[in-house]
Design an enzyme around this catalytic site. Structure first.
Site, short mmCIF file in Angstrom:
data_model
loop_
_atom_site.label_atom_id
_atom_site.label_comp_id
_atom_site.label_asym_id
_atom_site.label_seq_id
_atom_site.Cartn_x
_atom_site.Cartn_y
_atom_site.Cartn_z
N LYS A 171 33.04 27.63 13.35
CA LYS A 171 32.96 29.00 13.82
C LYS A 171 32.41 29.03 15.25
CE LYS A 171 30.46 30.10 10.30
NZ LYS A 171 29.68 30.78 9.23
N CYS A 209 28.07 34.51 5.31
CA CYS A 209 28.22 34.67 3.86
C CYS A 209 29.52 35.38 3.54
CB CYS A 209 27.05 35.49 3.30
SG CYS A 209 25.42 34.85 3.67
#
Length: 270
Positions: A171, A209
């Site tokens: 990411k 998450c």
């Protein structure tokens, strides 16, 4: 379809178990959970943590796999070496995709993974991971290197794959640039990037998450991994672009947004 999240509870509702279950629900998957820790938490930070006994984490997992036909699972905050050992041993016995989100630090700076647990994660959890989704600081810790360039990203991903993780989503939110670029390294050797505009917002609590939960939901629904990753990126980008405006700190992402707004992700094959 049924998915499982193995993670900590966020009393503020923006991350952890709560974010995962909301994401599963929005993507049409029934969510089950094994809670590894309780947190006293809000958008301003983590005020206290109480870890579950490893034997109780094992008991939760046993109860779930004994009764439910779970088709994909993910991990979030695991906190200690003993809990990681329990989770890894259980997942080795299951033949389902496992998404590992190597949660280490909360948005407010609180440590969510004991230092001695990092080595355990590398040794026993990554080898059973179908896909690992680190942000840049997490990847730096796991790979043991500084990451600032695209070449660094590729080198770190290869190190994580050498540890046993089959597929890596690096990411790029912590890197510089007008756009945010995630780079995905797949087991078959192919690489692709996902590019989205960088959003100036404090409503980013629970992004990792939520993203990993969306991948898990896609896999639980029978999607191919690449499709699940791209759709998860659309989910989290929509959740960031359309904030809820809740709390006085790092607010939560908007789990309702994916089913209410269109969101484009530019995918480029390397």
């Amino acid at each position: 379809m049924i998915a499982l999240t193995i993670a900590g509870s966020d009393s503020g509702g923006g991350a952890g178990i709560q974010a995962d279950l909301k994401t599963f629900q929005e993507l049409g998957v029934f969510g089950t959970s094994a809670i590894t820790a309780l947190t006293a938490q809000n958008t301003l930070g983590v005020h206290d943590i109480m870890a579950a006994e490893p034997a109780f984490v094992a008991a939760q997992l046993h109860a779930l796999f004994e009764d439910f036909e779970i088709t994909a699972a993910k991990t979030g905050m695991l906190f200690s070496p003993a809990i990681i050992d329990v989770v890894a041993a259980t997942m080795q016995q299951q033949h389902i995709p496992l998404v590992v989100d190597p949660v280490m630090i909360a948005k407010g700076g609180a440590t969510l993974l004991a230092q001695q647990a990092v080595q355990t994660m590398k040794e026993v959890l990554l080898p059973v991971a179908t896909v690992c989704t680190p942000n840049i600081p997490e990847a730096e810790v796991l790979a043991g290197m500084t990451i600032t360039t695209a070449s660094d990203v590729a080198q770190a991903a290869q190190r994580l794959m050498a540890l046993g993780a089959k597929n890596i989503v690096m990411k790029g939110g912590h890197l510089s640039g007008v756009d945010a670029v995630d780079t995905v390294f797949l087991e078959d050797g192919s690489v692709f990037t996902m590019t989205t505009p960088r959003i100036d917002t404090k409503a980013t609590h629970g992004t990792g998450c939520t993203f990993s939960a969306a991948i898990t939901a896609g896999l639980a629904n029978g999607q191919e991994l690449k499709e699940a990753i791209i759709e998860a990126k659309r989910f989290i980008q929509a959740a960031i672009v359309h904030p809820l405006g809740i709390g006085h700190g790092h607010g939560p992402t908007n789990h309702f947004a994916y089913n209410r707004y269109d969101c484009e992700v530019f995918v480029d094959e390397a």
